[in-house]
Design a protein around this motif. Structure first.
Motif, PDB file in Angstrom:
ATOM      1  N   TRP A  71       8.027 -84.269 -72.971  1.00  0.00           N
ATOM      2  CA  TRP A  71       6.904 -83.779 -73.751  1.00  0.00           C
ATOM      3  C   TRP A  71       7.007 -82.269 -73.932  1.00  0.00           C
ATOM      4  O   TRP A  71       7.535 -81.564 -73.083  1.00  0.00           O
ATOM      5  CB  TRP A  71       5.587 -84.102 -73.056  1.00  0.00           C
ATOM      6  CG  TRP A  71       5.150 -85.534 -73.165  1.00  0.00           C
ATOM      7  CD1 TRP A  71       5.942 -86.637 -73.073  1.00  0.00           C
ATOM      8  CD2 TRP A  71       3.832 -86.007 -73.350  1.00  0.00           C
ATOM      9  NE1 TRP A  71       5.193 -87.770 -73.196  1.00  0.00           N
ATOM     10  CE2 TRP A  71       3.879 -87.416 -73.366  1.00  0.00           C
ATOM     11  CE3 TRP A  71       2.608 -85.374 -73.494  1.00  0.00           C
ATOM     12  CZ2 TRP A  71       2.757 -88.195 -73.532  1.00  0.00           C
ATOM     13  CZ3 TRP A  71       1.480 -86.162 -73.655  1.00  0.00           C
ATOM     14  CH2 TRP A  71       1.559 -87.560 -73.687  1.00  0.00           C
ATOM     15  N   LYS A  72       6.483 -81.787 -75.038  1.00  0.00           N
ATOM     16  CA  LYS A  72       6.416 -80.351 -75.306  1.00  0.00           C
ATOM     17  C   LYS A  72       4.952 -79.934 -75.217  1.00  0.00           C
ATOM     18  O   LYS A  72       4.071 -80.671 -75.624  1.00  0.00           O
ATOM     19  CB  LYS A  72       6.972 -80.035 -76.684  1.00  0.00           C
ATOM     20  CG  LYS A  72       8.438 -80.360 -76.795  1.00  0.00           C
ATOM     21  CD  LYS A  72       8.964 -80.103 -78.172  1.00  0.00           C
ATOM     22  CE  LYS A  72      10.418 -80.524 -78.236  1.00  0.00           C
ATOM     23  NZ  LYS A  72      10.963 -80.439 -79.551  1.00  0.00           N
ATOM     24  N   PHE A  73       4.721 -78.730 -74.698  1.00  0.00           N
ATOM     25  CA  PHE A  73       3.356 -78.277 -74.454  1.00  0.00           C
ATOM     26  C   PHE A  73       3.057 -76.957 -75.140  1.00  0.00           C
ATOM     27  O   PHE A  73       3.926 -76.098 -75.251  1.00  0.00           O
ATOM     28  CB  PHE A  73       3.125 -78.008 -72.954  1.00  0.00           C
ATOM     29  CG  PHE A  73       3.495 -79.138 -72.060  1.00  0.00           C
ATOM     30  CD1 PHE A  73       2.742 -80.283 -72.028  1.00  0.00           C
ATOM     31  CD2 PHE A  73       4.595 -79.033 -71.235  1.00  0.00           C
ATOM     32  CE1 PHE A  73       3.079 -81.324 -71.181  1.00  0.00           C
ATOM     33  CE2 PHE A  73       4.935 -80.067 -70.387  1.00  0.00           C
ATOM     34  CZ  PHE A  73       4.178 -81.206 -70.369  1.00  0.00           C
ATOM     35  N   ILE A  74       1.806 -76.814 -75.528  1.00  0.00           N
ATOM     36  CA  ILE A  74       1.237 -75.502 -75.841  1.00  0.00           C
ATOM     37  C   ILE A  74      -0.198 -75.526 -75.321  1.00  0.00           C
ATOM     38  O   ILE A  74      -0.815 -76.579 -75.188  1.00  0.00           O
ATOM     39  CB  ILE A  74       1.246 -75.142 -77.344  1.00  0.00           C
ATOM     40  CG1 ILE A  74       0.409 -76.128 -78.143  1.00  0.00           C
ATOM     41  CG2 ILE A  74       2.633 -75.002 -77.885  1.00  0.00           C
ATOM     42  CD1 ILE A  74       0.057 -75.615 -79.520  1.00  0.00           C
ATOM     43  N   ALA A  75      -0.704 -74.378 -75.005  1.00  0.00           N
ATOM     44  CA  ALA A  75      -2.103 -74.241 -74.618  1.00  0.00           C
ATOM     45  C   ALA A  75      -2.760 -73.329 -75.643  1.00  0.00           C
ATOM     46  O   ALA A  75      -2.143 -72.389 -76.130  1.00  0.00           O
ATOM     47  CB  ALA A  75      -2.208 -73.639 -73.224  1.00  0.00           C
ATOM     48  N   LEU A  76      -3.985 -73.629 -75.976  1.00  0.00           N
ATOM     49  CA  LEU A  76      -4.765 -72.802 -76.904  1.00  0.00           C
ATOM     50  C   LEU A  76      -5.959 -72.238 -76.158  1.00  0.00           C
ATOM     51  O   LEU A  76      -6.671 -72.969 -75.471  1.00  0.00           O
ATOM     52  CB  LEU A  76      -5.251 -73.627 -78.088  1.00  0.00           C
ATOM     53  CG  LEU A  76      -4.177 -74.281 -78.946  1.00  0.00           C
ATOM     54  CD1 LEU A  76      -4.791 -75.189 -79.988  1.00  0.00           C
ATOM     55  CD2 LEU A  76      -3.334 -73.216 -79.606  1.00  0.00           C
ATOM     56  N   LEU A  77      -6.174 -70.939 -76.288  1.00  0.00           N
ATOM     57  CA  LEU A  77      -7.307 -70.301 -75.635  1.00  0.00           C
ATOM     58  C   LEU A  77      -8.575 -70.616 -76.425  1.00  0.00           C
ATOM     59  O   LEU A  77      -8.669 -70.311 -77.611  1.00  0.00           O
ATOM     60  CB  LEU A  77      -7.085 -68.786 -75.566  1.00  0.00           C
ATOM     61  CG  LEU A  77      -8.102 -67.981 -74.781  1.00  0.00           C
ATOM     62  CD1 LEU A  77      -8.130 -68.407 -73.319  1.00  0.00           C
ATOM     63  CD2 LEU A  77      -7.817 -66.495 -74.898  1.00  0.00           C
TER      64      LEU A  77
END
Length: 84
Positions: A71-77
């Protein structure tokens, strides 16, 4: 087939210096963060390469499992709030 999953998670700065970064212009609501692993914890790293906080140990473990599955991840503030 593409799959997307999202959840709200709390990140904890490990110091007041990291916490202060979240109030700076380097971290704006809506910014995306790279998720990196260091030891047992997953960290959110901003576009300037600064670690702004880490996820809980339980959520970090879940991210490691999903990372191993490719899986690939990003986080958004989405929110910055302080209790002190």
């Amino acid at each position: 087939m593409e799959r997307y999953f999202g959840s709200y998670q709390k990140i904890e700065p490990s110091s007041k210096k990291e916490g202060a970064l979240l109030l700076s212009a380097d971290n704006i609501i809506g910014d995306s963060y790279e998720i990196i692993f260091d030891g047992d914890l997953a960290w959110a790293k901003n576009r300037f390469g600064a670690r702004v906080g880490h996820f809980t140990i339980d959520f970090s473990r879940q991210l490691r499992v999903l990372n191993a599955r490719g899986w690939k991840f990003i986080a958004l503030l989405s929110l910055v709030a302080f209790t002190q």
